[in-house]
Write a protein that holds these residues in place. Sequence first.
Motif, PDB file in Angstrom:
ATOM      1  N   MET A 110       6.798 -61.858  58.446  1.00  0.00           N
ATOM      2  CA  MET A 110       6.754 -61.056  57.217  1.00  0.00           C
ATOM      3  C   MET A 110       7.010 -59.584  57.549  1.00  0.00           C
ATOM      4  O   MET A 110       7.146 -59.216  58.722  1.00  0.00           O
ATOM      5  N   ASP A 111       7.063 -58.778  56.519  1.00  0.00           N
ATOM      6  CA  ASP A 111       7.206 -57.341  56.708  1.00  0.00           C
ATOM      7  C   ASP A 111       5.870 -56.770  57.197  1.00  0.00           C
ATOM      8  O   ASP A 111       4.807 -57.082  56.651  1.00  0.00           O
ATOM      9  N   ARG A 112       5.932 -55.935  58.210  1.00  0.00           N
ATOM     10  CA  ARG A 112       4.702 -55.421  58.819  1.00  0.00           C
ATOM     11  C   ARG A 112       3.911 -54.557  57.837  1.00  0.00           C
ATOM     12  O   ARG A 112       2.676 -54.624  57.789  1.00  0.00           O
ATOM     13  N   TYR A 113       4.598 -53.765  57.042  1.00  0.00           N
ATOM     14  CA  TYR A 113       3.894 -52.915  56.081  1.00  0.00           C
ATOM     15  C   TYR A 113       3.145 -53.763  55.053  1.00  0.00           C
ATOM     16  O   TYR A 113       1.997 -53.470  54.704  1.00  0.00           O
ATOM     17  N   LEU A 114       3.778 -54.847  54.586  1.00  0.00           N
ATOM     18  CA  LEU A 114       3.106 -55.717  53.622  1.00  0.00           C
ATOM     19  C   LEU A 114       1.926 -56.439  54.258  1.00  0.00           C
ATOM     20  O   LEU A 114       0.932 -56.741  53.579  1.00  0.00           O
ATOM     21  N   ALA A 115       2.013 -56.738  55.553  1.00  0.00           N
ATOM     22  CA  ALA A 115       0.872 -57.347  56.245  1.00  0.00           C
ATOM     23  C   ALA A 115      -0.321 -56.395  56.238  1.00  0.00           C
ATOM     24  O   ALA A 115      -1.471 -56.802  56.014  1.00  0.00           O
ATOM     25  N   GLU A 116      -0.063 -55.105  56.470  1.00  0.00           N
ATOM     26  CA  GLU A 116      -1.139 -54.119  56.440  1.00  0.00           C
ATOM     27  C   GLU A 116      -1.719 -53.978  55.034  1.00  0.00           C
ATOM     28  O   GLU A 116      -2.935 -53.860  54.867  1.00  0.00           O
ATOM     29  N   VAL A 117      -0.838 -54.001  54.029  1.00  0.00           N
ATOM     30  CA  VAL A 117      -1.304 -53.911  52.641  1.00  0.00           C
ATOM     31  C   VAL A 117      -2.168 -55.119  52.298  1.00  0.00           C
ATOM     32  O   VAL A 117      -3.215 -54.996  51.640  1.00  0.00           O
TER      33      VAL A 117
END
Length: 393
Positions: A294-301
């Motif tokens: 997945m997208d790393r930024y979305l994982a953090e979100v």
Amino acid sequence: MLVSTIVLYFYVRNLLQGEIEEELRSTEARIETSINENGPMYQLPPVVEIEKVALLGTERLKDTLIFDPSQDELEEFRELTTYSDIKGKKYRITVRTLIVESEDILVAVVVSYLVIILLVFSFLFYFNKAWNQKLWHPFFENLEQMKRFSLTSDKPILFMDSEILEFSELNYEITALTDKVRSDYKNLKQYTEDVSHEMQTPLAIIQAKIDNIINGDHLNDAQFEHLTSIQKDIQRLTQINKRLTLLTKIENQQFSNIEKVDITHCVGSTIQNFNEISDKEIKYERDDVIWAEMDRYLAEVLCNNLLSNAIKYTTGNADIRVIASDKTLSIANHGIRALQHPENLYTRFYRESETIKSTGLGLAIVKRICDLYDFEVDYKYEKGMHTFSITFK
């Protein structure tokens, strides 16, 4: 085909019967000629029988059964019996001939028709199949092009030309429709981005001015409370703006940077950040390392919203439990009672209680991220604990 089979059966049977009777009369005429010419009276019972009689009788034409030694069975014969007066002598002439049985005629007709039907069906099937494939090939090619259509792509749809007028008109209308949809999407996307961007600056300026006023020396308690309330509303408005923009980007699939993300490490970093600003104790049990594409930024979100939701809604000083095991991340917080409407958890701006101020978008973002990557998100309330679980496929 059924009616014609019946008609053909009777027609062939009558035709053969007529031919047989014609053959019998021809044989009988040859015998009379032979006798009249003083030829030998040739007999071959039971096919040809010639007898002298005292009186002339009437002609008879009938079917009869005669034993056939070669077949060892009774066979059906057509029999013609005539009486003739030749040179003053009276004769009874009987001639017989083997006829084709009705069952044989019927079998021949049915088999012939079955063969014809099979050949016609095979020909029409493969002919129609080949013709339909050729006829519908442009349609299915264009259908595949439509399936690959994306609003975010500037690549135009290239439809295959067709000789079918309806297909050509359909291609023209779909091309016009997709161009219009893509144009509307770009305008809406640009509008959303512009509004989001333009709102940030005035909100930041207002926030800064309010901070300056609050930090001043000429405020009474009432003014201070009003300004503090305004400041919180501005912060909430800023959060709503950011989260709505994020939701729009997720739904428009604008996060295309896919990589292998260590979810367990991401959760650990998020917990460490929350421990610095929150007095809630978070217990983290990590049995397995969970990886997700997945997208790393979305994982953090995703991790941030789940933990933020747990911290916000936990009651008392109870611990928050985070467990990573078997490709599943579970986050549980203590709650007095179960939710009254759990089916609305992932609805935008939904809040179970108005006592806690929130944007109502955190879990909606979590749901959209899970849908984007086909993760399974689940909620349950057991033993006084609200538990959110995400299974990473």
